[in-house]
Motif scaffolding. Structure first.
Motif: not given
Length: 339
Positions: A190-195, A204-217, A228-229, A253-256
């Protein structure tokens, strides 16, 4: 009682008279041209004795060069204190420009009025080129630079950037895929992202990569969109995710800085990192090593990005055409204790 006379600045004519040489010979020394070793030594001694200081303003006017390059950052002022990447990029750019005897002029764009002010400044001939950080889609500064044909380099790649303007960046999509796959490898499901910053290419690109890696999850509900970061966005984004799904067990998280804020919100909620929630960031900034536990993250070479962008501008100023318009720097994963 007579007033003291102002000190008269020594001129090239004074140097020439002192050494008994022509003004042209003195000018060649000042501009790095060839003269004999004896003549150069005599002229340099006379310059020291007379306290000669080159008139760089007059020289710049004659050459139609300011010897200055703008560093344009499209970020709120508060982010300069919260995001060490901006400072590192700036230091990298300044170091490269300094070696080339160029001055860096920092311009912060936070509002529409700032856009107008910076556009007027760039159009006024005060700088020879520009380094632009965090430009948005349809950014008016992009149009100004294109219309002026101003030597420039962008850090990042806005979608509407002209094809002939150099940029330096990283593979945000690939990096986001790699860090998300690492979370998956630790057993999180159950993985989420703070985009953050979804009005520019990096977000946009970090969210795109996150979505692609999770696939059906991938679950759209487990994406918290923040502006903001920064640390505050991390706190708010993590609280939102916990409210949507208290069983969340992984967060990108999209940044440290965002990850540090998320860590605080998780502690408030009584969730342990990494036992209950695996948490990863992006940047490998000072935030990553100040957190407890220290953050697993993506290393972003901030100083190198600034340096490469500055060198791209300097090459254009020297008359070179860029061999490659786009340059991507490597971003290895840095594995620590948070995931």
């Amino acid at each position: 009682m007579s007033r003291p006379q102002p000190h008269r600045r020594a001129t090239v004519h004074d140097i020439a008279a002192a050494v008994g040489m022509s003004r042209g010979t003195v000018s060649r020394v000042l501009n790095g041209g060839y003269v004999s070793a004896e003549a150069r030594a005599a002229i340099e001694t006379a310059m020291s004795d007379l306290g000669y200081v080159p008139n760089n303003a007059a020289r710049a006017l004659k050459m139609r060069r300011s010897q200055a390059v703008a560093f344009v950052a499209h970020e709120p002022h508060s982010l300069f204190l919260d995001d060490p990447n901006i400072g590192s990029i700036m230091l990298g750019a300044n170091a490269a420009l300094s070696l080339a005897d160029h001055q860096m002029v920092s311009l912060v764009v936070e509002s529409a009025r700032d856009n107008e002010r910076v556009a007027r400044y760039l159009s006024g001939g005060f700088v020879d080129g520009a380094i632009v950080v965090s430009a948005r889609t349809k950014d008016p500064i992009i149009k100004v630079i294109s219309d002026l044909s101003l030597p420039a380099a962008f850090i990042g790649h806005p979608p509407d950037l002209a094809q002939n303007i150099p940029f330096v960046g990283i593979d945000n999509v690939g990096s986001a895929v790699a860090i998300t796959e690492h979370l998956l490898s630790t057993g999180r499901r159950r993985i989420g992202m703070i985009a953050a910053a979804l009005d520019r290419d990096s977000g946009i690109d970090r969210l795109t990569g996150f979505r692609a890696a999770l696939g059906s999850l991938f679950d759209e509900e487990l994406v918290a969109d923040v502006p903001h970061y920064d640390y505050g966005s991390g706190v708010k984004g993590m609280r939102d995710l916990l409210e949507r799904d208290p069983e969340i067990d992984g967060v990108f998280a999209a940044s440290d800085a965002i990850a540090a804020g998320a860590l605080e919100a998780l502690r408030e909620a009584g969730r342990n990192v990494p036992r209950d929630v695996g948490l990863v960031g992006f940047d490998d900034s000072t935030w990553a090593v100040r957190c407890q536990p220290q953050l697993t993250t993506v290393h972003q070479p901030a100083k190198e990005l600034g340096s490469c962008a500055a060198q791209a501008v300097l090459r254009q100023l020297s008359g070179e055409n860029p061999e490659t318009v786009g340059q991507l720097l490597p971003t290895p994963l840095v594995l620590r204790d948070s995931a």
